[in-house]
Write an enzyme that holds these catalytic residues in place. Structure first.
Site, short mmCIF file in Angstrom:
data_model
loop_
_atom_site.label_atom_id
_atom_site.label_comp_id
_atom_site.label_asym_id
_atom_site.label_seq_id
_atom_site.Cartn_x
_atom_site.Cartn_y
_atom_site.Cartn_z
N ASP A 189 0.78 -1.23 0.00
CA ASP A 189 0.00 0.00 0.00
C ASP A 189 0.81 1.29 0.00
O ASP A 189 0.34 2.31 -0.43
CB ASP A 189 -0.95 0.02 1.21
CG ASP A 189 -2.04 -1.03 1.10
OD1 ASP A 189 -2.34 -1.44 -0.02
OD2 ASP A 189 -2.57 -1.43 2.16
N ASP A 213 0.24 5.72 2.06
CA ASP A 213 -0.83 5.12 2.87
C ASP A 213 -0.68 5.55 4.32
O ASP A 213 -1.21 6.56 4.74
CB ASP A 213 -0.81 3.60 2.73
CG ASP A 213 -2.01 2.96 3.40
OD1 ASP A 213 -3.08 3.57 3.40
OD2 ASP A 213 -1.87 1.85 3.95
N ASP A 217 2.15 0.33 10.40
CA ASP A 217 1.06 -0.64 10.57
C ASP A 217 1.58 -1.85 11.33
O ASP A 217 2.63 -2.41 10.99
CB ASP A 217 0.53 -1.12 9.21
CG ASP A 217 -0.36 -0.09 8.53
OD1 ASP A 217 -0.47 1.04 9.06
OD2 ASP A 217 -0.94 -0.41 7.48
N ARG A 269 -5.43 8.44 13.51
CA ARG A 269 -4.73 7.17 13.78
C ARG A 269 -3.40 7.39 14.49
O ARG A 269 -2.33 7.08 13.97
CB ARG A 269 -4.50 6.38 12.48
CG ARG A 269 -5.78 5.99 11.78
CD ARG A 269 -5.52 5.03 10.64
NE ARG A 269 -6.76 4.61 9.99
CZ ARG A 269 -6.84 3.71 9.03
NH1 ARG A 269 -5.75 3.10 8.61
NH2 ARG A 269 -8.00 3.39 8.50
#
Length: 391
Positions: A189, A213, A217, A269
C-alpha cells in the site's frame, strides 16, 4: 498548539546552551551532559550518557522498554557487524555493501551501520530478517521516494534513527525475502514500516512522514512491539494497530507507544486500534484533524500521562470509536493523568477497571508526570550525532 511565547522561550534556552557548548570546547562530557539535560527519558538515559557509545553500540539493546522487552537476543558472541557502503538497491540479487544484502541476505544476528550519509531509494520493499538491527545513529539516512520497510514473519528486530518518507504503493513482484530466498510479494500500500505476523519489534528514534498510505502498521497477529521516541508528522493516517475488523488474531496484540511526538499536520490514527491492547504513555500530540486515538472491534487502551494539544479550530475530542456491531460499553478506553490544552477532551469508558499493561520486570518503566512530556519528547525522531557534540 504550543504558544508563540512558549516556543520563543524554548528556542532561546536551546540556543543559549548551544552557544555555551560551541564556544567552550574544553567542557568535559559530564559538563556537556548536564547542560543538555540528557536525562529526558528512560530509554535515552540508558545509552546517550555514554561518551563512547559508538564503540559500544550494542548497549542500546539493553535499553528497550514496554512489550518488546529487552533486545539482548540481538547481541552476543555470534553477532555479525555489517556496514552499508552502497546506497543502490537490487531487490533480487542484492550486492554486498547494500542495505538489502545486510537486512535480507545475511542470516543470524546482524548489526547494520552506515559508512556515511545516504539517500536510499528501494526498488521493492525491504524485507528484514529476524535478529537484525538497523542502526542509523551518527549519520543521516533517508529511505524515501519509493518502496520502504516490511517486517514479515520475523522477530527480534530493531529499527533506529532512520528517516523514512514519501513511501509509495508497489505492484506485485519478486523480491529477496527475509530468509535470504527470492519470493513473490503481493501489492503493497505504501507504508513507511509495515509489520505482518511479527513479534519483538522495537522501532525507536525514527522520523516518518508523507507516505502514500500510513506511517506504521502493526497487523496480522503481530505483538510484543514497542514504538518509542519517533517523530510522526505531515500525514493523514499515522499508525494502525490491527489488520482489519475480521482478523480476530489481533486480539492478542500488545503494543507500547511511548515518548513519541505526533505532529504537526497529522490527521488521524495516533493510533487506531482494532481488537488488541495498547499502552500509550508520555507522548506529545501537537494537534489533529479528525481524532488522535481511535478504534473498532472492542480494543483496550490505557492512555497515560500524554499531552494532548487540541487544534485551534476543528475537533477538540481526542478519541473516536467505530462501535458498529460491537457493544461500545465493553470497550476499555481509559485516560489516566493525561494533560489537555486548547480545549482538548477525552471521552473515557464509563465504569469498569483501568486495564493494566501487566508488564514483566524487564518490560516495566515508570510513566512520569505529564508536565515533563515536552522534555521527554524533545529529541524524538532520527538525529545525527557529531564528533564534537553529544548525541
Amino acid at each position: 498548539m504550543v504558544s508563540q511565547s512558549t516556543n520563543h522561550v524554548l528556542w532561546h534556552f536551546t540556543l543559549t546552551i548551544f552557544i555555551v557548548i560551541l564556544f567552550n570546547p574544553k567542557l568535559s562530557y559530564a559538563e556537556q551532559s548536564k547542560l543538555m539535560d540528557l536525562n529526558t527519558n528512560m530509554i535515552d538515559h540508558c545509552w546517550r550518557q555514554n561518551p563512547e557509545w559508538r564503540r559500544h553500540r550494542q548497549q542500546i539493546a539493553t535499553c528497550s522498554i514496554g512489550y518488546v522487552g529487552k533486545m539482548t537476543n540481538n547481541i552476543g558472541k555470534e553477532l555479525i557487524h555489517y556496514k552499508v557502503t552502497d546506497p543502490n538497491d537490487d531487490p533480487i540479487n542484492p550486492k554486498f555493501g547494500t542495505l538489502r544484502y545486510g537486512a535480507s541476505v545475511i542470516q543470524g544476528k546482524v548489526w547494520i551501520t552506515f559508512q556515511k550519509n545516504m539517500n536510499i531509494r528501494l526498488v521493492k520493499p525491504l524485507l528484514i530478517s529476524s535478529f537484525t538491527t538497523i542502526d542509523g545513529r551518527g549519520v543521516n539516512i533517508h529511505i524515501a521516494n519509493n518502496a520502504c520497510l516490511m517486517i514479515f514473519k520475523a522477530t527480534n528486530i530493531i529499527i533506529h534513527s532512520i528517516r523514512i518518507h514519501h513511501c509509495k504503493a508497489q505492484s506485485p513482484g519478486m523480491v529477496m525475502g527475509p530468509n535470504g530466498k527470492v519470493i513473490h510479494l503481493g501489492p503493497v500500500d505504501g507504508d513507511a514500516i509495515r509489520l505482518i505476523t511479527a513479534s519483538k519489534i522495537w522501532i525507536d528514534h525514527n522520523t516518518l512522514y508523507n507516505c502514500e498510505d500510513g506511517l506504521l502498521d502493526v497487523t496480522r497477529g503481530s505483538s510484543n512491539v514497542t514504538i518509542s521516541n519517533n517523530w510522526f508528522r505531515e500525514q493523514d493516517k499515522v499508525m494502525l494497530l490491527g489488520h482489519d475488523d475480521g482478523y480476530v488474531r489481533d486480539r492478542n496484540m500488545k503494543v507500547t507507544v511511548v515518548y513519541n511526538h505526533f505532529g504537526p499536520n497529522c490527521n488521524q490514527r495516533m493510533p487506531r486500534i482494532r481488537h488488541g491492547y495498547a499502552h500509550v504513555a508520555n507522548n506529545l500530540y501537537l494537534g489533529w484533524v479528525q481524532y488522535a486515538i481511535g478504534g473498532s472491534m472492542g480494543p483496550s487502551l490505557k492512555s497515560e500521562a500524554n499531552l494532548f494539544i487540541a487544534p485551534k479550530v476543528g475537533s477538540k475530542e481526542v478519541t473516536w470509536r467505530n462501535v458498529g456491531k460491537t457493544n461500545g460499553n465493553q470497550w476499555e478506553f481509559h485516560s489516566v493523568r493525561d494533560g489537555f490544552e486548547n480545549g482538548a477532551s477525552f471521552a473515557v469508558t464509563e465504569g469498569g477497571r483501568v486495564p493494566k499493561p501487566n508488564y514483566s520486570k524487564e518490560q516495566s518503566f515508570k510513566v512520569v508526570n505529564v508536565k515533563y512530556v515536552r522534555s521527554l519528547t524533545r529529541s524524538s525522531g532520527a538525529f545525527q550525532c557529531s564528533k564534537t557534540f553529544i548525541c
